[in-house]
Scaffold this motif. Structure first.
Motif, PDB file in Angstrom:
ATOM      1  N   THR A   2       0.834  -1.185   0.000  1.00 43.66           N
ATOM      2  CA  THR A   2       0.000   0.000   0.000  1.00 43.66           C
ATOM      3  C   THR A   2       0.877   1.245   0.000  1.00 43.66           C
ATOM      4  O   THR A   2       1.873   1.320   0.712  1.00 43.66           O
ATOM      5  CB  THR A   2      -0.892   0.016   1.257  1.00 43.66           C
ATOM      6  OG1 THR A   2      -1.683  -1.160   1.263  1.00 43.66           O
ATOM      7  CG2 THR A   2      -1.788   1.234   1.277  1.00 43.66           C
ATOM      8  N   ARG A  56      -8.077   5.912  -3.743  1.00 40.80           N
ATOM      9  CA  ARG A  56      -8.583   4.668  -3.154  1.00 40.80           C
ATOM     10  C   ARG A  56      -7.468   3.678  -2.841  1.00 40.80           C
ATOM     11  O   ARG A  56      -7.681   2.721  -2.095  1.00 40.80           O
ATOM     12  CB  ARG A  56      -9.602   4.032  -4.101  1.00 40.80           C
ATOM     13  CG  ARG A  56     -10.915   4.806  -4.185  1.00 40.80           C
ATOM     14  CD  ARG A  56     -11.943   4.059  -5.019  1.00 40.80           C
ATOM     15  NE  ARG A  56     -13.204   4.764  -5.054  1.00 40.80           N
ATOM     16  CZ  ARG A  56     -14.139   4.678  -4.108  1.00 40.80           C
ATOM     17  NH1 ARG A  56     -13.923   3.887  -3.059  1.00 40.80           N
ATOM     18  NH2 ARG A  56     -15.262   5.353  -4.203  1.00 40.80           N
ATOM     19  N   ARG A  57      -6.309   3.871  -3.421  1.00 40.94           N
ATOM     20  CA  ARG A  57      -5.192   2.947  -3.184  1.00 40.94           C
ATOM     21  C   ARG A  57      -4.222   3.482  -2.124  1.00 40.94           C
ATOM     22  O   ARG A  57      -3.213   2.838  -1.845  1.00 40.94           O
ATOM     23  CB  ARG A  57      -4.433   2.706  -4.489  1.00 40.94           C
ATOM     24  CG  ARG A  57      -5.267   2.034  -5.579  1.00 40.94           C
ATOM     25  CD  ARG A  57      -4.399   1.598  -6.749  1.00 40.94           C
ATOM     26  NE  ARG A  57      -3.718   2.723  -7.391  1.00 40.94           N
ATOM     27  CZ  ARG A  57      -4.255   3.499  -8.327  1.00 40.94           C
ATOM     28  NH1 ARG A  57      -5.508   3.281  -8.728  1.00 40.94           N
ATOM     29  NH2 ARG A  57      -3.574   4.482  -8.864  1.00 40.94           N
ATOM     30  N   THR A  59      -3.199   5.068   1.764  1.00 40.31           N
ATOM     31  CA  THR A  59      -3.504   5.226   3.176  1.00 40.31           C
ATOM     32  C   THR A  59      -2.708   6.422   3.692  1.00 40.31           C
ATOM     33  O   THR A  59      -2.045   7.129   2.938  1.00 40.31           O
ATOM     34  CB  THR A  59      -3.160   3.938   3.948  1.00 40.31           C
ATOM     35  OG1 THR A  59      -3.579   4.076   5.309  1.00 40.31           O
ATOM     36  CG2 THR A  59      -1.665   3.639   3.918  1.00 40.31           C
ATOM     37  N   ARG A  87      -7.984   4.693   1.768  1.00 36.82           N
ATOM     38  CA  ARG A  87      -7.840   3.308   2.238  1.00 36.82           C
ATOM     39  C   ARG A  87      -7.583   3.262   3.733  1.00 36.82           C
ATOM     40  O   ARG A  87      -6.903   4.115   4.292  1.00 36.82           O
ATOM     41  CB  ARG A  87      -6.709   2.597   1.501  1.00 36.82           C
ATOM     42  CG  ARG A  87      -6.898   2.516  -0.005  1.00 36.82           C
ATOM     43  CD  ARG A  87      -5.942   1.552  -0.650  1.00 36.82           C
ATOM     44  NE  ARG A  87      -6.421   0.180  -0.524  1.00 36.82           N
ATOM     45  CZ  ARG A  87      -5.900  -0.841  -1.184  1.00 36.82           C
ATOM     46  NH1 ARG A  87      -4.888  -0.657  -2.016  1.00 36.82           N
ATOM     47  NH2 ARG A  87      -6.383  -2.052  -1.020  1.00 36.82           N
ATOM     48  N   ASP A 343      -0.379  -5.109   2.859  1.00 36.72           N
ATOM     49  CA  ASP A 343      -1.540  -4.545   2.166  1.00 36.72           C
ATOM     50  C   ASP A 343      -2.836  -4.963   2.841  1.00 36.72           C
ATOM     51  O   ASP A 343      -3.806  -5.371   2.201  1.00 36.72           O
ATOM     52  CB  ASP A 343      -1.562  -4.961   0.701  1.00 36.72           C
ATOM     53  CG  ASP A 343      -2.520  -4.094  -0.131  1.00 36.72           C
ATOM     54  OD1 ASP A 343      -2.909  -4.553  -1.208  1.00 36.72           O
ATOM     55  OD2 ASP A 343      -2.854  -2.985   0.305  1.00 36.72           O
ATOM     56  N   VAL A 345      -6.010  -4.100   4.202  1.00 34.61           N
ATOM     57  CA  VAL A 345      -6.947  -2.992   4.070  1.00 34.61           C
ATOM     58  C   VAL A 345      -8.333  -3.463   4.493  1.00 34.61           C
ATOM     59  O   VAL A 345      -8.790  -4.506   4.059  1.00 34.61           O
ATOM     60  CB  VAL A 345      -6.969  -2.479   2.612  1.00 34.61           C
ATOM     61  CG1 VAL A 345      -7.960  -1.339   2.460  1.00 34.61           C
ATOM     62  CG2 VAL A 345      -5.583  -2.042   2.178  1.00 34.61           C
ATOM     63  N   SER A 348     -12.582   1.887   3.453  1.00 37.87           N
ATOM     64  CA  SER A 348     -12.160   3.176   2.918  1.00 37.87           C
ATOM     65  C   SER A 348     -12.508   4.273   3.894  1.00 37.87           C
ATOM     66  O   SER A 348     -13.554   4.244   4.529  1.00 37.87           O
ATOM     67  CB  SER A 348     -12.838   3.457   1.565  1.00 37.87           C
ATOM     68  OG  SER A 348     -14.230   3.458   1.710  1.00 37.87           O
TER      69      SER A 348
END
Length: 350
Positions: A2, A56-57, A59, A87, A343, A345, A348
Motif C-alpha cells: 500500500t 482509493r489505493r 492510506t 484506504r 496490504d 486494508v 475506505s
C-alpha cells in the motif's frame, strides 16, 4: 504494498516536525514522495495537479507532533480522507494530544474538541502517543493509547562526544503562545541565569533551531551582558552536533528538548505548553519541567548546578530512559512497515 501519504507540519523551517518526518520516512518505505499540504491553498493546488487520482489505493501515515485535539488537524485529516487517501487502516506514531487546560491566544482547541476526535481515532490501526498526559487525555474520552515516545527520539548521536566543563546550552523559542503569555519574562529569567553562571566561569551557547527565534537569542545575550555564542542549528545533524558537548541543556522548544535527550545531554525544560511537560514525563524527568509562567532564575540555577554535579549519572540515566522509548518506537515502525507491506486494508476512509 500500500502507498501511504505523509501528513505532518513539514517544510516550514520547524526543526521538530522535519526531524519527525526524517526519522519516520527513513524507517518506513512505501510513502509517496510528496506530503499532504497543510495550507488550504496548497492542498487545493495539489488536487488540481491530479493528486486525487489513486486516492482509493492510498492510506495515511500521520507524523508525530501535537495534532490530536486540534481543530485544524481534524479538518485536514477529514479532507485528506475524502480526497487524497481513502484506504484503511491509517497509521500514526507517537502523536501528542492538545491539553485543553492550556488555552492560548491562538488556540485551535477547546474543552469539547477532543471528543470530536473519537471517531477520527477509529480511522487508525492503533493509537500510540508521546507521553503519559497524552494517554490520560485520550483515556478521558474512551480512547486507548500506548506510550511509545516522540518519534524524533529515533535519531541517534553521530558519535560519542566528551562534554565540556561548564558549558550551558540554552534554547529559547515558542509556538503560537505560552503559559503566562509573557515571553519577555522568560528572557529576563534566562538572561539572569546566563549572567550568574558567567560569574561561576560558565560559558553559554545559545541554540537557535528556528530562525524566527534568533531575536530571542540575541536579546537574551544582550540582557545578560556576556559574550555568549549564538549557534544556528536548524537541521537535526547541526543541532545534535551543537548540543552534544554541552554540560547541561536548558531548552524551551519541544524538539530542542527531544533531540537533546536523544543525544543524552541532561536537560531542564522551559515548559511553554503542556506538550513539553508531557515529553519530559515520558523520559522520567517531570521534575525538570519549569512552566514559563512560574520559572525563576533561582530555580534554573538550582537545577543546572544539581545536574552539573552529577552529570555522568544524569546522562546515563537519561540515555536508559530514551533507549526504552526508542525500542518501542522501532517496534512500532516495524509494525507499520509490515502492515503496509502486507496490504491489509479493511475499508475506505470517509
Amino acid at each position: 504494498m500500500t502507498t501511504a501519504v505523509y501528513v505532518g507540519w513539514t517544510g516550514r523551517g520547524n526543526l521538530g516536525d522535519d526531524a519527525i518526518a526524517d526519522a519516520l520516512l527513513h524507517h518506513i518505505p512505501g510513502v509517496a514522495p510528496w506530503h499532504v499540504p497543510t495550507d488550504p491553498t496548497a492542498f487545493a493546488g495539489r488536487l488540481l495537479a491530479g493528486a486525487g487520482v489513486g486516492a482509493r489505493r492510498r492510506t495515511v501515515l500521520l507524523g508525530g507532533g501535537t495534532v490530536v485535539g486540534r481543530r485544524n488537524w481534524r479538518m485536514l485529516l477529514a479532507a485528506t480522507g475524502a480526497l487524497l487517501a481513502r484506504r484503511r487502516p491509517w497509521h500514526l506514531i507517537g502523536v501528542g494530544v492538545e491539553d485543553p487546560a492550556f488555552q492560548g491566544r491562538n488556540s485551535f482547541s477547546d474543552k469539547d474538541e477532543l471528543r470530536r476526535w473519537v471517531d477520527v481515532c477509529g480511522w487508525f490501526d492503533r493509537i500510540t502517543v508521546r507521553g503519559p498526559r497524552s494517554r490520560e487525555l485520550l483515556a478521558s474520552v474512551g480512547v486507548d493509547a500506548e506510550i511509545v515516545g516522540d518519534p524524533a527520539l529515533l535519531h541517534t548521536p553521530i558519535a560519542a562526544v566528551e562534554p565540556k566543563e561548564r558549558l550551558l546550552g540554552l534554547n529559547l523559542g515558542y509556538g503560537d503562545d505560552l503559559w503566562g503569555h509573557d515571553h519577555d519574562r522568560v528572557l529576563d529569567e534566562t538572561a539572569a541565569l546566563v549572567r550568574q553562571l558567567a560569574k561561576e566561569n560558565w560559558s553559554t551557547r545559545l541554540l537557535v533551531v528556528n530562525l524566527k527565534d534568533l531575536s530571542f537569542a540575541t536579546e537574551c545575550a544582550r540582557r545578560a551582558r556576556v559574550d555568549a555564542e549564538i549557534r544556528i542549528a536548524t537541521t537535526v545533524s547541526d543541532y545534535m552536533t551543537a548540543v552534544a558537548d554541552c554540560t547541561v541543556l536548558v531548552a524551551e522548544r519541544l524538539h530542542a528538548l527531544v533531540l537533546g535527550a536523544a543525544a543524552a545531554v541532561p536537560l531542564v525544560g522551559l515548559e511553554y505548553q503542556p506538550k513539553c511537560g508531557d515529553f519530559l514525563s515520558s523520559i522520567n524527568s517531570a521534575e525538570r519541567s519549569l512552566r514559563t509562567d512560574a520559572v525563576t532564575t533561582g530555580a534554573l540555577i538550582e537545577h543546572v548546578r544539581e545536574i552539573a554535579d552529577h552529570r555522568d549519572m544524569e546522562s546515563a540515566t537519561l540515555a536508559t530512559h530514551v533507549e526504552v522509548l526508542r525500542e518501542s518506537l522501532l517496534e512500532e515502525v516495524a509494525w507499520i512497515r509490515n502492515r503496509l507491506s502486507a496490504d491489509l486494508v479493511v475499508g475506505s476512509a470517509p
